[in-house]
Design an enzyme around this catalytic site. Structure first.
Site, mmCIF file in Angstrom:
data_model
loop_
_atom_site.group_PDB
_atom_site.id
_atom_site.type_symbol
_atom_site.label_atom_id
_atom_site.label_comp_id
_atom_site.label_asym_id
_atom_site.label_seq_id
_atom_site.Cartn_x
_atom_site.Cartn_y
_atom_site.Cartn_z
ATOM 1 N N HIS A 100 0.849 -1.183 0.000
ATOM 2 C CA HIS A 100 0.000 0.000 0.000
ATOM 3 C C HIS A 100 0.884 1.231 0.000
ATOM 4 O O HIS A 100 2.015 1.195 0.463
ATOM 5 C CB HIS A 100 -0.963 0.011 1.192
ATOM 6 N N HIS A 102 1.147 5.181 1.165
ATOM 7 C CA HIS A 102 0.613 6.251 2.009
ATOM 8 C C HIS A 102 0.727 7.555 1.232
ATOM 9 O O HIS A 102 1.780 7.857 0.680
ATOM 10 C CB HIS A 102 1.448 6.396 3.286
#
Length: 106
Positions: A100, A102
Site C-alpha cells: 500500500h 501512504h
C-alpha cells in the site's frame, strides 16, 4: 505470498468497514485510521501482494496505475503538495503485509 487474508483484503471484500475515498477495478483508497497528517490516504491494490520484494513484471501496470492516481487524489483533497511512503518488510516499518502507498499532506 502470505496465505492469511490481510485487513486490506477484508476491506476490499467488504468484510470490515472503511472510509473509502476512491475505488476502481485495480485499487481502493481509504482514509488511514491512524492519520499522520491532515490528509492521510492509503492506496491499496486489489491484487494481494505482500511487499515490494514480491512484485512481478506483470505488476508494472498496476503499480503505474497507482502512482498516476496519487496526484489526482491529492488534488481532490485540496493538496498542493504531498508526501508518499511505501514501507517494505517488517524492518522497513511495514505492519500490514499487503502493498500500500501512504499519501500524506497538510
Amino acid at each position: 505470498m502470505n496465505q492469511e487474508k490481510s485487513i486490506f483484503s477484508k476491506i476490499i471484500d467488504r468484510e470490515i468497514p472503511a472510509d473509502i475515498v476512491y475505488e476502481d477495478d485495480k485499487c481502493i483508497v481509504i482514509h488511514d485510521i491512524n492519520p499522520k497528517a491532515r490528509v492521510h490516504l492509503l492506496i491499496i491494490p486489489k491484487k494481494p501482494i505482500d511487499t515490494l520484494f514480491d512484485l512481478k513484471p506483470e505488476d508494472r501496470d498496476l503499480m503505474g496505475h497507482m502512482m498516476l492516481l496519487l496526484p489526482q487524489l491529492a488534488n481532490a483533497q485540496g493538496l498542493d503538495g504531498f508526501k508518499t511512503q511505501i514501507n517494505t518488510g517488517a524492518s522497513g516499518g511495514q505492519e500490514v503485509f499487503h502493498i500500500h502507498i501512504h499519501l500524506m499532506g497538510n
